[in-house]
Scaffold this motif. Structure first.
Motif, PDB file in Angstrom:
ATOM      1  N   GLU A 175      15.518  -5.733   1.465  1.00 28.04           N
ATOM      2  CA  GLU A 175      16.529  -5.949   0.345  1.00 28.04           C
ATOM      3  C   GLU A 175      15.807  -6.272  -0.662  1.00 28.04           C
ATOM      4  N   LYS A 176      16.021  -5.805  -2.112  1.00 23.72           N
ATOM      5  CA  LYS A 176      15.267  -6.032  -3.321  1.00 23.72           C
ATOM      6  C   LYS A 176      14.986  -7.541  -3.523  1.00 23.72           C
ATOM      7  N   GLU A 177      15.921  -8.555  -3.466  1.00 23.01           N
ATOM      8  CA  GLU A 177      16.008  -9.691  -3.640  1.00 23.01           C
ATOM      9  C   GLU A 177      14.703 -10.239  -2.708  1.00 23.01           C
ATOM     10  N   GLU A 178      14.828  -9.880  -1.149  1.00 19.54           N
ATOM     11  CA  GLU A 178      13.693 -10.646  -0.261  1.00 19.54           C
ATOM     12  C   GLU A 178      12.310  -9.868  -0.840  1.00 19.54           C
ATOM     13  N   TYR A 179      12.445  -8.760  -1.102  1.00 17.72           N
ATOM     14  CA  TYR A 179      11.279  -7.964  -1.487  1.00 17.72           C
ATOM     15  C   TYR A 179      10.453  -8.820  -2.812  1.00 17.72           C
ATOM     16  N   GLU A 180      11.226  -9.275  -3.625  1.00 19.63           N
ATOM     17  CA  GLU A 180      10.722  -9.863  -4.873  1.00 19.63           C
ATOM     18  C   GLU A 180      10.373 -11.274  -4.549  1.00 19.63           C
ATOM     19  N   GLY A 181      11.282 -11.903  -3.851  1.00 18.64           N
ATOM     20  CA  GLY A 181      11.040 -13.298  -3.287  1.00 18.64           C
ATOM     21  C   GLY A 181       9.701 -13.515  -2.561  1.00 18.64           C
ATOM     22  N   PHE A 182       9.136 -12.627  -1.828  1.00 23.78           N
ATOM     23  CA  PHE A 182       7.816 -12.738  -1.133  1.00 23.78           C
ATOM     24  C   PHE A 182       6.822 -12.943  -2.310  1.00 23.78           C
ATOM     25  N   PHE A 183       6.828 -12.219  -3.418  1.00 19.93           N
ATOM     26  CA  PHE A 183       5.845 -12.323  -4.537  1.00 19.93           C
ATOM     27  C   PHE A 183       6.130 -13.727  -5.259  1.00 19.93           C
ATOM     28  N   LYS A 184       7.210 -14.156  -5.332  1.00 25.73           N
ATOM     29  CA  LYS A 184       7.452 -15.285  -6.040  1.00 25.73           C
ATOM     30  C   LYS A 184       7.442 -16.484  -5.159  1.00 25.73           C
ATOM     31  N   ASN A 185       7.065 -16.522  -4.112  1.00 23.81           N
ATOM     32  CA  ASN A 185       6.731 -17.747  -2.965  1.00 23.81           C
ATOM     33  C   ASN A 185       8.140 -18.340  -3.056  1.00 23.81           C
ATOM     34  N   ASP A 186       9.436 -17.777  -2.571  1.00 24.24           N
ATOM     35  CA  ASP A 186      10.506 -17.930  -2.773  1.00 24.24           C
ATOM     36  C   ASP A 186      10.809 -19.336  -1.817  1.00 24.24           C
ATOM     37  N   ASN A 227       0.710  -1.306   0.054  1.00 21.40           N
ATOM     38  CA  ASN A 227       0.221   0.053   0.088  1.00 21.40           C
ATOM     39  C   ASN A 227       0.894   1.268  -0.005  1.00 21.40           C
ATOM     40  N   GLY A 228       1.011   1.610  -1.155  1.00 19.17           N
ATOM     41  CA  GLY A 228       2.094   2.965  -1.338  1.00 19.17           C
ATOM     42  C   GLY A 228       3.519   2.392  -1.035  1.00 19.17           C
ATOM     43  N   ARG A 229       3.798   3.201  -0.239  1.00 21.22           N
ATOM     44  CA  ARG A 229       5.354   2.934   0.455  1.00 21.22           C
ATOM     45  C   ARG A 229       5.396   1.587   1.627  1.00 21.22           C
ATOM     46  N   LEU A 230       4.268   1.438   2.027  1.00 22.78           N
ATOM     47  CA  LEU A 230       4.236   0.560   3.085  1.00 22.78           C
ATOM     48  C   LEU A 230       3.906  -0.928   2.680  1.00 22.78           C
ATOM     49  N   ILE A 231       4.464  -1.894   3.416  1.00 24.87           N
ATOM     50  CA  ILE A 231       4.248  -3.406   2.794  1.00 24.87           C
ATOM     51  C   ILE A 231       3.900  -4.159   3.931  1.00 24.87           C
ATOM     52  N   ASP A 232       2.794  -4.946   3.969  1.00 25.25           N
ATOM     53  CA  ASP A 232       2.482  -6.074   4.875  1.00 25.25           C
ATOM     54  C   ASP A 232       2.674  -7.526   4.206  1.00 25.25           C
ATOM     55  N   VAL A 233       3.290  -8.346   4.860  1.00 28.07           N
ATOM     56  CA  VAL A 233       3.574  -9.762   4.564  1.00 28.07           C
ATOM     57  C   VAL A 233       3.255 -10.594   5.313  1.00 28.07           C
ATOM     58  N   TRP A 234       2.707 -11.664   4.934  1.00 30.26           N
ATOM     59  CA  TRP A 234       2.323 -12.904   5.911  1.00 30.26           C
ATOM     60  C   TRP A 234       2.629 -14.257   5.373  1.00 30.26           C
ATOM     61  N   MET A 235       2.825 -15.182   6.186  1.00 29.72           N
ATOM     62  CA  MET A 235       2.954 -16.511   5.627  1.00 29.72           C
ATOM     63  C   MET A 235       1.665 -17.448   5.730  1.00 29.72           C
ATOM     64  N   ILE A 236       1.336 -18.048   4.928  1.00 24.44           N
ATOM     65  CA  ILE A 236       0.051 -18.679   4.838  1.00 24.44           C
ATOM     66  C   ILE A 236       0.007 -20.137   5.438  1.00 24.44           C
ATOM     67  N   TYR A 237      -0.971 -20.385   6.276  1.00 21.58           N
ATOM     68  CA  TYR A 237      -0.882 -21.758   6.999  1.00 21.58           C
ATOM     69  C   TYR A 237      -2.311 -22.075   6.678  1.00 21.58           C
ATOM     70  N   GLN A 238      -2.578 -23.613   6.846  1.00 15.20           N
ATOM     71  CA  GLN A 238      -3.918 -24.007   6.769  1.00 15.20           C
ATOM     72  C   GLN A 238      -4.116 -25.208   7.815  1.00 15.20           C
ATOM     73  N   CYS A 239      -5.114 -24.989   8.552  1.00 16.04           N
ATOM     74  CA  CYS A 239      -5.413 -26.277   9.517  1.00 16.04           C
ATOM     75  C   CYS A 239      -5.308 -27.415   9.041  1.00 16.04           C
ATOM     76  N   GLY A 240      -4.741 -28.498   9.523  1.00 20.30           N
ATOM     77  CA  GLY A 240      -4.537 -29.587   8.993  1.00 20.30           C
ATOM     78  C   GLY A 240      -5.584 -30.445   9.079  1.00 20.30           C
ATOM     79  N   GLN A 241      -6.873 -29.945   9.915  1.00 18.87           N
ATOM     80  CA  GLN A 241      -7.845 -30.880   9.978  1.00 18.87           C
ATOM     81  C   GLN A 241      -9.285 -30.182   8.996  1.00 18.87           C
ATOM     82  N   CYS A 242      -9.336 -28.956   9.262  1.00 21.16           N
ATOM     83  CA  CYS A 242     -10.524 -28.525   8.566  1.00 21.16           C
ATOM     84  C   CYS A 242     -10.167 -27.451   7.097  1.00 21.16           C
ATOM     85  N   LYS A 243      -8.858 -27.311   7.084  1.00 22.99           N
ATOM     86  CA  LYS A 243      -8.166 -26.427   5.853  1.00 22.99           C
ATOM     87  C   LYS A 243      -8.520 -24.985   6.144  1.00 22.99           C
TER      88      LYS A 243
END
Length: 212
Positions: free
Chosen positions: A76-87, A43-59
């Motif tokens: 860092e540019k490499e990490e920033y781009e890696g989040f979008f690529k699911n590195d 959002n503009g110059r700010l960024i939020d990043v989350w890692m996605i998990y799923q419940c092993g029973q109900c998803k």
């Protein structure tokens, strides 16, 4: 005298650790499986990043916060781009971060510690007193006990590894390795030549063979 070349061992977990937290749909604590994927909100110059998990029973999905309202320019540019690529390297880095789990009020499930090791030859010669040297790269938070790890990698008994450590024949960065210690990222393991006396020459050749 020709010296052996240092090896690089790259440890890669076969599965990222699950976490335990309360699932609102199941109404109890369950294991949430790491999807290896990120959700990014820029959002503009700010960024939020989350890692996605799923419940092993109900998803049911749950997003673990990595960065919230952080300036994109501070990443860092490499990490920033890696989040979008699911590195996968980033997924391993943050998916093994126990401090990050704690900040998100989650706990790591018991790790099965299943992994594989890639061996890479380097151009660096071993020290004159060392039969072998190994630099270890391992994701932060992935705990491996030194004697068990070396037993598997060198194809010798655990008691042999313990004896070598007690005799000061296995070093870590120049200090005697504790067999009960943890393998850490960047650790340099050094095995002295005395561990492979002339009568053990064939044993050393077999160890070298298994390391290829």
């Amino acid at each position: 005298m020709k010296r052996n070349l240092r090896k690089l061992w790259i440890v890669t977990p076969d599965q990222l650790p699950a976490i335990i937290r309360r699932c609102p749909k199941c109404g109890k604590k369950t294991e949430f499986i790491n999807s290896g994927k990120f959700r990014v909100n820029a959002n503009g110059r700010l960024i939020d990043v989350w890692m996605i998990y799923q419940c092993g029973q109900c998803k049911t999905s749950w997003n673990m916060a990595i960065w919230e309202r952080r300036s994109a320019g501070r990443l860092e540019k490499e990490e920033y781009e890696g989040f979008f690529k699911n590195d996968p390297d980033l997924a391993a880095k943050y998916g093994n971060d126990r401090d990050l789990f704690a900040r998100n009020k989650a706990e790591a499930a018991a790790s099965k510690a299943e992994y594989h090791v890639t061996t890479v030859d380097t151009a660096f010669p071993c020290g004159e007193d060392h039969a072998m040297e190994i630099e270890v790269r391992i994701p932060p938070g992935f705990d491996l006990r030194a004697d068990i790890f070396l037993m598997q990698q060198l194809s010798v008994s655990r008691s042999r590894i313990k004896k070598w450590c007690e005799d000061g024949l296995i070093l870590s960065g120049g200090q005697v390795l504790s067999p009960k210690g943890k393998i850490k990222d960047g650790m340099l393991l050094q095995v002295k030549k005395e561990a492979f006396r002339p009568e053990r020459e064939e044993e050393f050749k077999m160890i070298q063979y298994h390391m290829v």
